[in-house]
Design an enzyme around this catalytic site. Structure first.
Site, PDB file in Angstrom:
ATOM      1  N   ASP A 165      -2.289  -6.356   3.448  1.00 29.03           N
ATOM      2  CA  ASP A 165      -2.265  -5.464   4.619  1.00 29.03           C
ATOM      3  C   ASP A 165      -0.589  -4.944   4.432  1.00 29.03           C
ATOM      4  O   ASP A 165       0.257  -5.440   4.441  1.00 29.03           O
ATOM      5  CB  ASP A 165      -2.117  -6.214   5.857  1.00 29.03           C
TER       6      ASP A 165
ATOM      7  N   GLY B 266      -2.264  -3.908  13.080  1.00 36.06           N
ATOM      8  CA  GLY B 266      -1.205  -4.339  13.145  1.00 36.06           C
ATOM      9  C   GLY B 266      -0.912  -5.883  13.023  1.00 36.06           C
ATOM     10  O   GLY B 266       0.256  -6.250  12.536  1.00 36.06           O
TER      11      GLY B 266
ATOM     12  N   GLY C  25      -2.480  -9.908  12.539  1.00 35.98           N
ATOM     13  CA  GLY C  25      -3.689 -11.021  12.570  1.00 35.98           C
ATOM     14  C   GLY C  25      -3.920 -11.950  13.869  1.00 35.98           C
ATOM     15  O   GLY C  25      -3.106 -11.675  14.755  1.00 35.98           O
TER      16      GLY C  25
ATOM     17  N   HIS D 242      -7.184  -9.354   0.271  1.00 34.19           N
ATOM     18  CA  HIS D 242      -6.945  -8.328   1.128  1.00 34.19           C
ATOM     19  C   HIS D 242      -5.462  -7.963   1.465  1.00 34.19           C
ATOM     20  O   HIS D 242      -4.946  -9.057   2.252  1.00 34.19           O
ATOM     21  CB  HIS D 242      -7.669  -8.344   2.384  1.00 34.19           C
TER      22      HIS D 242
ATOM     23  N   ASP E  96     -12.707  -5.864   9.612  1.00 38.41           N
ATOM     24  CA  ASP E  96     -11.680  -6.284   9.344  1.00 38.41           C
ATOM     25  C   ASP E  96     -10.690  -6.716  10.908  1.00 38.41           C
ATOM     26  O   ASP E  96     -10.657  -5.629  11.584  1.00 38.41           O
ATOM     27  CB  ASP E  96     -10.520  -5.315   8.644  1.00 38.41           C
ATOM     28  N   GLY E  97     -10.684  -7.880  11.162  1.00 38.53           N
ATOM     29  CA  GLY E  97     -10.178  -8.284  12.257  1.00 38.53           C
ATOM     30  C   GLY E  97     -10.868  -9.324  13.218  1.00 38.53           C
ATOM     31  O   GLY E  97     -12.104  -8.676  13.733  1.00 38.53           O
TER      32      GLY E  97
HETATM   33  O1  LIG Z   1      -5.564  -5.264   9.040  1.00 37.56           O
HETATM   34  C1  LIG Z   1      -5.395  -6.365   9.611  1.00 37.56           C
HETATM   35  C2  LIG Z   1      -4.495  -6.143  11.137  1.00 37.56           C
HETATM   36  O2  LIG Z   1      -4.142  -5.090  11.095  1.00 37.56           O
HETATM   37  C3  LIG Z   1      -6.327  -7.448   9.456  1.00 37.56           C
HETATM   38  O3  LIG Z   1      -6.262  -7.687   7.939  1.00 37.56           O
HETATM   39  C4  LIG Z   1      -5.851  -8.662   9.952  1.00 37.56           C
HETATM   40  O4  LIG Z   1      -4.737  -9.260   9.191  1.00 37.56           O
HETATM   41  C5  LIG Z   1      -6.752  -9.716  10.083  1.00 37.56           C
HETATM   42  O5  LIG Z   1      -6.535 -10.823  10.404  1.00 37.56           O
HETATM   43  P1  LIG Z   1      -7.398 -11.833  11.154  1.00 37.56           P
HETATM   44  O6  LIG Z   1      -7.912 -11.085  12.261  1.00 37.56           O
HETATM   45  O7  LIG Z   1      -8.890 -12.062  10.317  1.00 37.56           O
HETATM   46  O8  LIG Z   1      -6.666 -13.200  11.507  1.00 37.56           O
END
Ligand SMILES: O=C(CO)[C@@H](O)[C@H](O)COP(=O)(O)O
Length: 216
Positions: A27, A138, A140, A25, A167-168
């Site tokens: 970003d 934005g 992780g 994935h 995602d997130g």
């Molecule tokens: O698009 C995004 C953040 O904007 C995600 O792809 C994060 O990068 C996911 O990261 P984790 O929450 O899994 O650490």
């Protein structure tokens, strides 16, 4: 891959695919739609020389149309744009993504109602995946928003065969909630890269989805 060591992106990609990741994935952030700036087509082009993995590009950018041809030529596999940036031109966007041989997807921020993507799923030339953000896009390492699961449940009931990506904040403590709601594509950054045994986390995520799919 936002949680990876960007100075060693090719080896990080090999590490994750060797641990069992199906997709990588990517970003892509422009520092305008979201307050962070990451990578673009040149990085995707360089990475593509080192991996055959599916590059699942998430476009957190104000003008996704500007990125279609560059990412298509660079070797991106999936191109998921945000509905918040494309309410008036998503049909052209989906067509141009498909012409480049990429798989079109649409993403929505936490505050965006799920109804805003129905037309894109039901279109003659539809998106093939809906990405339900479970954090504010934005960065992780944020906390999973369980209240987003209502969107996933509604989508799964309405479109039984649709790919639904979350995602997130996904990891061992949140995956069962997401999988049981109907998510089948799981983005996990910090929970995998930060794990002592990333392969075990990837396997746990996959097993949770497969178990949930037996009940859907
Ligand atoms: O698009 C995004 C953040 O904007 C995600 O792809 C994060 O990068 C996911 O990261 P984790 O929450 O899994 O650490």
């Amino acid at each position: 891959m936002l949680s990876s060591d960007f100075s060693n992106l090719a080896s990080e990609a090999h590490r994750m695919t060797n641990y069992g990741a199906d997709w990588l994935h990517m970003d892509i952030m422009d520092g305008h739609f979201v307050p962070n700036l990451t990578i673009g087509a040149p990085i995707i082009e360089s990475l593509r020389k080192h991996t055959k993995a599916y590059l699942d590009c998430h476009l957190m950018v104000t003008n996704p149309l500007d990125y279609v041809e560059p990412l298509g030529k660079a070797g991106a596999s999936g191109f998921t744009f945000h509905i918040e940036t494309s309410k008036d031109n998503w049909k052209e966007l989906v067509e141009r993504i498909s012409i480049q041989g990429m798989r079109p997807g649409v993403a929505l921020k936490p505050e965006t109602p799920i109804e805003e993507v129905y037309a894109l799923v039901e279109a003659e030339n539809p998106v093939e995946m809906v990405l339900v953000m479970t954090v504010e896009p934005g960065f992780g390492g944020q906390k999973f928003m369980p209240e987003m699961m209502d969107k996933v449940r509604i989508l799964r009931k309405k479109y039984p065969s649709l790919d639904i990506e979350v995602d997130g904040g996904l990891g061992p403590s949140t995956i069962d909630t997401a999988a049981s709601a109907g998510a089948n594509c799981i983005v996990a950054g910090s929970s995998v890269f930060g794990a002592p045994e990333p392969a075990q986390v990837i396997s746990l995520l996959r097993n949770s989805v497969e178990k949930a799919q037996q009940t859907h």
